[in-house]
Design a protein around this motif. Sequence first.
Motif, PDB file in Angstrom:
ATOM      1  N   VAL A   1       6.026  -2.080  -7.666  1.00 19.07           N
ATOM      2  CA  VAL A   1       5.113  -2.725  -6.718  1.00 19.07           C
ATOM      3  C   VAL A   1       4.892  -4.176  -7.115  1.00 19.07           C
ATOM      4  O   VAL A   1       4.901  -5.080  -6.263  1.00 19.07           O
ATOM      5  N   HIS A   2       4.714  -4.431  -8.410  1.00 17.45           N
ATOM      6  CA  HIS A   2       4.507  -5.803  -8.865  1.00 17.45           C
ATOM      7  C   HIS A   2       5.742  -6.666  -8.584  1.00 17.45           C
ATOM      8  O   HIS A   2       5.631  -7.815  -8.125  1.00 17.45           O
ATOM      9  N   ALA A   3       6.932  -6.118  -8.840  1.00 13.01           N
ATOM     10  CA  ALA A   3       8.165  -6.868  -8.577  1.00 13.01           C
ATOM     11  C   ALA A   3       8.329  -7.133  -7.083  1.00 13.01           C
ATOM     12  O   ALA A   3       8.766  -8.216  -6.669  1.00 13.01           O
ATOM     13  N   LEU A   4       7.966  -6.147  -6.274  1.00 11.10           N
ATOM     14  CA  LEU A   4       8.045  -6.297  -4.818  1.00 11.10           C
ATOM     15  C   LEU A   4       7.110  -7.407  -4.349  1.00 11.10           C
ATOM     16  O   LEU A   4       7.507  -8.273  -3.540  1.00 11.10           O
ATOM     17  N   CYS A   5       5.892  -7.411  -4.821  1.00  9.07           N
ATOM     18  CA  CYS A   5       4.930  -8.442  -4.426  1.00  9.07           C
ATOM     19  C   CYS A   5       5.373  -9.823  -4.897  1.00  9.07           C
ATOM     20  O   CYS A   5       5.197 -10.815  -4.176  1.00  9.07           O
TER      21      CYS A   5
ATOM     22  N   MET B   1      11.130   4.892  -9.393  1.00 10.30           N
ATOM     23  CA  MET B   1      10.467   3.618  -9.138  1.00 10.30           C
ATOM     24  C   MET B   1      10.692   2.639 -10.289  1.00 10.30           C
ATOM     25  O   MET B   1      10.830   1.432 -10.074  1.00 10.30           O
ATOM     26  N   ILE B   2      10.765   3.138 -11.496  1.00 16.29           N
ATOM     27  CA  ILE B   2      11.094   2.270 -12.636  1.00 16.29           C
ATOM     28  C   ILE B   2      12.518   1.732 -12.493  1.00 16.29           C
ATOM     29  O   ILE B   2      12.777   0.548 -12.711  1.00 16.29           O
ATOM     30  N   ALA B   3      13.444   2.596 -12.086  1.00 18.03           N
ATOM     31  CA  ALA B   3      14.826   2.141 -11.874  1.00 18.03           C
ATOM     32  C   ALA B   3      14.897   1.080 -10.786  1.00 18.03           C
ATOM     33  O   ALA B   3      15.642   0.101 -10.902  1.00 18.03           O
ATOM     34  N   MET B   4      14.110   1.248  -9.707  1.00 17.67           N
ATOM     35  CA  MET B   4      14.094   0.248  -8.641  1.00 17.67           C
ATOM     36  C   MET B   4      13.494  -1.063  -9.135  1.00 17.67           C
ATOM     37  O   MET B   4      13.960  -2.143  -8.766  1.00 17.67           O
ATOM     38  N   ALA B   5      12.463  -0.990  -9.969  1.00 17.44           N
ATOM     39  CA  ALA B   5      11.864  -2.205 -10.520  1.00 17.44           C
ATOM     40  C   ALA B   5      12.874  -2.971 -11.370  1.00 17.44           C
ATOM     41  O   ALA B   5      12.980  -4.205 -11.272  1.00 17.44           O
ATOM     42  N   LYS B   6      13.615  -2.252 -12.193  1.00 18.58           N
ATOM     43  CA  LYS B   6      14.628  -2.912 -13.019  1.00 18.58           C
ATOM     44  C   LYS B   6      15.715  -3.524 -12.152  1.00 18.58           C
ATOM     45  O   LYS B   6      16.170  -4.642 -12.412  1.00 18.58           O
ATOM     46  N   ALA B   7      16.137  -2.806 -11.107  1.00 20.37           N
ATOM     47  CA  ALA B   7      17.158  -3.351 -10.206  1.00 20.37           C
ATOM     48  C   ALA B   7      16.657  -4.595  -9.497  1.00 20.37           C
ATOM     49  O   ALA B   7      17.417  -5.540  -9.258  1.00 20.37           O
ATOM     50  N   LEU B   8      15.357  -4.627  -9.181  1.00 20.52           N
ATOM     51  CA  LEU B   8      14.793  -5.766  -8.471  1.00 20.52           C
ATOM     52  C   LEU B   8      14.591  -6.968  -9.384  1.00 20.52           C
ATOM     53  O   LEU B   8      14.278  -8.058  -8.912  1.00 20.52           O
TER      54      LEU B   8
ATOM     55  N   ALA C   1       0.829  -1.210   0.000  1.00 21.47           N
ATOM     56  CA  ALA C   1       0.000   0.000   0.000  1.00 21.47           C
ATOM     57  C   ALA C   1       0.863   1.259   0.000  1.00 21.47           C
ATOM     58  O   ALA C   1       0.513   2.263  -0.649  1.00 21.47           O
ATOM     59  N   TYR C   2       1.972   1.204   0.710  1.00 15.33           N
ATOM     60  CA  TYR C   2       2.847   2.377   0.801  1.00 15.33           C
ATOM     61  C   TYR C   2       3.411   2.747  -0.562  1.00 15.33           C
ATOM     62  O   TYR C   2       3.317   3.908  -1.006  1.00 15.33           O
ATOM     63  N   TYR C   3       4.004   1.772  -1.251  1.00 13.60           N
ATOM     64  CA  TYR C   3       4.632   2.090  -2.536  1.00 13.60           C
ATOM     65  C   TYR C   3       3.591   2.314  -3.632  1.00 13.60           C
ATOM     66  O   TYR C   3       3.838   3.080  -4.574  1.00 13.60           O
TER      67      TYR C   3
ATOM     68  N   ALA D   1       5.795   3.086 -12.689  1.00 17.53           N
ATOM     69  CA  ALA D   1       6.096   3.020 -11.261  1.00 17.53           C
ATOM     70  C   ALA D   1       5.484   1.789 -10.610  1.00 17.53           C
ATOM     71  O   ALA D   1       6.073   1.172  -9.712  1.00 17.53           O
ATOM     72  N   MET D   2       4.296   1.394 -11.065  1.00 12.40           N
ATOM     73  CA  MET D   2       3.647   0.220 -10.478  1.00 12.40           C
ATOM     74  C   MET D   2       4.388  -1.068 -10.774  1.00 12.40           C
ATOM     75  O   MET D   2       4.182  -2.076 -10.084  1.00 12.40           O
ATOM     76  N   ASP D   3       5.275  -1.056 -11.756  1.00 14.59           N
ATOM     77  CA  ASP D   3       6.082  -2.251 -12.013  1.00 14.59           C
ATOM     78  C   ASP D   3       6.953  -2.575 -10.796  1.00 14.59           C
ATOM     79  O   ASP D   3       7.254  -3.744 -10.532  1.00 14.59           O
TER      80      ASP D   3
END
Length: 389
Positions: free
Chosen positions: A326-330, A307-314, A292-294, A322-324
């Motif tokens: 959140v999806h990668a985190l989940c 957030m896109i850069a964090m998704a790619k790193a993840l 919910a936070y992100y 940006a929601m990518d």
Amino acid sequence: MQFDYFVPTKILFGKGRLSSLHSQKLPGKKALIVISSGKSTRSNGYLARVEEQLDLAGVSHAVFDKILPNPIKSHVMEGAALARTEGCDFVVGLGGGSSIDAAKAIAVMAANEGDYWDYVSGGSGQRKPVPNDPLPIVAITTTAGTGTEADPWTVTTKEDTNEKIGFGYEKTFPVLSIVDPDLMLTVPPHLTAYQGFDALFHSTEGYLAKIADPISDLFALKAIELVGKSLAKAVADGTDEAARADVALANTLSGMVESLSSCTSEHSLEHALSAFHHELPHGAGLIMISKAYYTHFANTRACDERMIAMAKALGKADASSAMDFVHALCDLQSACGVAELKMSDYGIDGANLEKYADNARQTMGGLFLVDPVPLSREDSIRILRESFR
């Protein structure tokens, strides 16, 4: 472009590095070894190994073994009194973030009069300057979660007021830290996951914080990459030495991120939960509120690029929104078996979430000031409500 870089800790990283403790220039002749109240530090032989290393170095030692998963002020004061009684001239924090955090706070109070809360700047803290330098601190981490071996921060709960507040300044950096992934092989899967996500969020928050800088960004993205690559492997097989080393490095890098940038309000919100519910592991609480936070910050569109850069790193190479992230985190939480954690399992009252949102601002309101965009009280309550089950 302006930034400060100050991470003065000497860090020994890698397999087997604990065995080199005796050959280091240690900051005194008698150490107070601070460990948790649990059994693992002794049963796994880590305390005995540290004592052996100190003996080889000609350093005497005493042990304080009462630290809880969420350290409390009364134990800080008790440990500091023991350090003075025993004539200790430095402190060794041995264990996870709780033990090392407590060692830092004990080091402050072993050298100063009054109450620890005299020097805390949040909540009911008295915000006084610390008159005397703390005792030197040596950190030996047996978990990969808080990054406290590479930052000055310590988090303590004042039990009578349910205030869980961070404290630290340049004198509470450890002078020496040992990060030996061999000491993490015995951490059970669920704790490996909780701790790994704590490390991850130190870097994601530090990357999104308004005070992030080019150096903290480098450390943050590398830490996120290492967690995405190896945390699920370490959870699935705790004996996977390569995965353990990756997560350990991610954790230490995340500590550097905390030193150079800052956590954001995600940590304030979780501290409020575990301030009232001491049995809630910090990393588990962060996991519970993270989706919910992100999602909230993704919806603001204020930090899409980051957030896109964090998704790619993840690990989501084709991320475009940006929601990518959140999806990668989940996906990572599902892979680590922690996607279904429930606040209600820890006694958190879903009908009274306002008190947690208010506590977060009253005790660690400063972290809200570095959020990418302002997070209102109503936003905070909604994030907690959407996270509750």
